[in-house]
Design an enzyme around this catalytic site. Sequence first.
Site, PDB file in Angstrom:
ATOM      1  N   HIS A   1      -9.213   1.572   5.174  1.00  0.00           N
ATOM      2  CA  HIS A   1      -7.934   1.719   5.883  1.00  0.00           C
ATOM      3  C   HIS A   1      -8.133   2.700   7.041  1.00  0.00           C
ATOM      4  O   HIS A   1      -8.895   3.658   6.931  1.00  0.00           O
ATOM      5  CB  HIS A   1      -6.868   2.228   4.904  1.00  0.00           C
ATOM      6  CG  HIS A   1      -5.491   2.153   5.477  1.00  0.00           C
ATOM      7  ND1 HIS A   1      -5.022   3.072   6.392  1.00  0.00           N
ATOM      8  CD2 HIS A   1      -4.498   1.247   5.308  1.00  0.00           C
ATOM      9  CE1 HIS A   1      -3.795   2.727   6.743  1.00  0.00           C
ATOM     10  NE2 HIS A   1      -3.447   1.629   6.102  1.00  0.00           N
TER      11      HIS A   1
ATOM     12  N   ASN B   1       0.864  -1.171   0.000  1.00  0.00           N
ATOM     13  CA  ASN B   1       0.000   0.000   0.000  1.00  0.00           C
ATOM     14  C   ASN B   1       0.904   1.225   0.000  1.00  0.00           C
ATOM     15  O   ASN B   1       1.526   1.530   1.009  1.00  0.00           O
ATOM     16  CB  ASN B   1      -0.895  -0.027   1.257  1.00  0.00           C
ATOM     17  CG  ASN B   1      -1.723   1.240   1.409  1.00  0.00           C
ATOM     18  OD1 ASN B   1      -1.781   2.065   0.491  1.00  0.00           O
ATOM     19  ND2 ASN B   1      -2.343   1.409   2.567  1.00  0.00           N
ATOM     20  N   TRP B   2       0.960   1.891  -1.129  1.00  0.00           N
ATOM     21  CA  TRP B   2       1.909   3.004  -1.273  1.00  0.00           C
ATOM     22  C   TRP B   2       1.420   4.302  -0.628  1.00  0.00           C
ATOM     23  O   TRP B   2       2.144   5.279  -0.565  1.00  0.00           O
ATOM     24  CB  TRP B   2       2.208   3.234  -2.755  1.00  0.00           C
ATOM     25  CG  TRP B   2       3.223   2.267  -3.295  1.00  0.00           C
ATOM     26  CD1 TRP B   2       3.583   1.067  -2.758  1.00  0.00           C
ATOM     27  CD2 TRP B   2       4.014   2.422  -4.485  1.00  0.00           C
ATOM     28  NE1 TRP B   2       4.546   0.469  -3.534  1.00  0.00           N
ATOM     29  CE2 TRP B   2       4.824   1.279  -4.603  1.00  0.00           C
ATOM     30  CE3 TRP B   2       4.115   3.408  -5.464  1.00  0.00           C
ATOM     31  CZ2 TRP B   2       5.727   1.094  -5.656  1.00  0.00           C
ATOM     32  CZ3 TRP B   2       5.003   3.219  -6.517  1.00  0.00           C
ATOM     33  CH2 TRP B   2       5.800   2.087  -6.599  1.00  0.00           C
ATOM     34  N   LYS B   3       0.160   4.350  -0.227  1.00  0.00           N
ATOM     35  CA  LYS B   3      -0.407   5.563   0.390  1.00  0.00           C
ATOM     36  C   LYS B   3      -0.104   6.782  -0.502  1.00  0.00           C
ATOM     37  O   LYS B   3      -0.130   6.654  -1.712  1.00  0.00           O
ATOM     38  CB  LYS B   3       0.133   5.719   1.816  1.00  0.00           C
ATOM     39  CG  LYS B   3      -0.080   4.428   2.636  1.00  0.00           C
ATOM     40  CD  LYS B   3       0.202   4.579   4.091  1.00  0.00           C
ATOM     41  CE  LYS B   3      -0.019   3.250   4.793  1.00  0.00           C
ATOM     42  NZ  LYS B   3       0.140   3.331   6.225  1.00  0.00           N
TER      43      LYS B   3
ATOM     44  N   GLY C   1       3.156   2.122  10.854  1.00  0.00           N
ATOM     45  CA  GLY C   1       4.217   3.122  10.721  1.00  0.00           C
ATOM     46  C   GLY C   1       4.986   3.407  12.001  1.00  0.00           C
ATOM     47  O   GLY C   1       5.717   4.398  12.072  1.00  0.00           O
TER      48      GLY C   1
ATOM     49  N   GLU D   1      -5.146  -4.616  10.707  1.00  0.00           N
ATOM     50  CA  GLU D   1      -4.076  -3.630  10.903  1.00  0.00           C
ATOM     51  C   GLU D   1      -4.320  -2.884  12.219  1.00  0.00           C
ATOM     52  O   GLU D   1      -5.099  -1.918  12.252  1.00  0.00           O
ATOM     53  CB  GLU D   1      -4.069  -2.619   9.749  1.00  0.00           C
ATOM     54  CG  GLU D   1      -3.821  -3.224   8.386  1.00  0.00           C
ATOM     55  CD  GLU D   1      -3.197  -2.220   7.408  1.00  0.00           C
ATOM     56  OE1 GLU D   1      -2.290  -2.626   6.692  1.00  0.00           O
ATOM     57  OE2 GLU D   1      -3.601  -1.041   7.408  1.00  0.00           O
TER      58      GLU D   1
ATOM     59  N   GLY E   1       3.094  -1.151   4.210  1.00  0.00           N
ATOM     60  CA  GLY E   1       3.183   0.269   3.857  1.00  0.00           C
ATOM     61  C   GLY E   1       4.618   0.641   3.510  1.00  0.00           C
ATOM     62  O   GLY E   1       5.110   0.360   2.414  1.00  0.00           O
ATOM     63  N   GLY E   2       5.311   1.222   4.471  1.00  0.00           N
ATOM     64  CA  GLY E   2       6.665   1.760   4.262  1.00  0.00           C
ATOM     65  C   GLY E   2       7.617   0.818   3.543  1.00  0.00           C
ATOM     66  O   GLY E   2       8.318   1.231   2.608  1.00  0.00           O
TER      67      GLY E   2
HETATM   68  P1  13P Z   1       3.426   0.243   7.590  1.00  0.00           P
HETATM   69  O1  13P Z   1       3.838  -1.056   6.957  1.00  0.00           O
HETATM   70  O2  13P Z   1       4.209   1.421   7.089  1.00  0.00           O
HETATM   71  O3  13P Z   1       3.366   0.146   9.081  1.00  0.00           O
HETATM   72  O4  13P Z   1       1.923   0.534   7.093  1.00  0.00           O
HETATM   73  C1  13P Z   1       0.978  -0.477   7.201  1.00  0.00           C
HETATM   74  C2  13P Z   1      -0.226  -0.064   6.466  1.00  0.00           C
HETATM   75  O5  13P Z   1      -0.923   0.853   6.858  1.00  0.00           O
HETATM   76  C3  13P Z   1      -0.554  -0.811   5.234  1.00  0.00           C
HETATM   77  O6  13P Z   1      -1.836  -0.532   4.795  1.00  0.00           O
END
Ligand code: 13P
Length: 250
Positions: free
Chosen positions: A97, A10-12, A173, A167, A233-234
């Site tokens: 999300h 998930n690149w946000k 994060g 999550e 995410g990251g």
């Molecule tokens: P991180 O992997 O950066 O903690 O983010 C998780 C996330 O929100 C994936 O949707």
Amino acid sequence: MSKKLLIAGNWKLNGEKKDISFIKNLLKFHSKKLTKKVDILICPPFTLIDKFCQLTQRSNIEIGGQDCSENETGAYTGEVSANMLNDLNATYCIVGHSERRLYHNENNNLLNKKILNIQKNNIKAILCIGESLSDRKQSKTLRVLGNQLKGALKNNINPNLLEIAYEPIWAIGTGLVPEYSDIEEVHDYISKKLEDFYGKRSKKIRILYGGSVNAKNVFSILSLNNVNGALIGGASLKIKDMKSILKQFI
Ligand code: 13P
């Protein structure tokens, strides 16, 4: 019963034209051997979906949206519909999300409408659920998750076009990950809830874990009971990290 793993990025709010090199690199890296064991999904911002779908057309890499409108079409400035995602050949869409719930006040009723629309367009919905730190401290985790599932999955949701991502909000994060026994407890609970809702048809639904997943912890987390993949995410933003994650499953 073992399900094929789904590893999703998930690149946000990250990703520009220059990041097309990420997909080109991933295309070179992925192999039949890997995609036999793992479904790979990248959810970039809307601006990159068309290009990413074109590049991955003849591969086993899937491209998805991070959200979409609950509406099909009309006077809704700034929105993107599930129909538009389908038009670009996106095959998944994340919904609910915690960042959408928090910054855009999305509630379970709205998420239910979004999922119905996503599925109507033959796209798989990945419903995110998760508790806050205060919920966890007050031992409300399972109750909160149960309500999120019940609220978002009413009105004849199709279990064949559904995945769930657990999550914990406090793990996103932050570098914090729940105790593995806590992840198993939650995934077990979600699996039972899905069985209550859909009976045998629930067996196809994958339950992903998300929150500070990286190359160091991914294998252990994905070895836990009822954990069928990861929403990352990251660590999904850099090709080097993504490769270190994926190669553990070859
Ligand atoms: P991180 O992997 O950066 O903690 O983010 C998780 C996330 O929100 C994936 O949707």
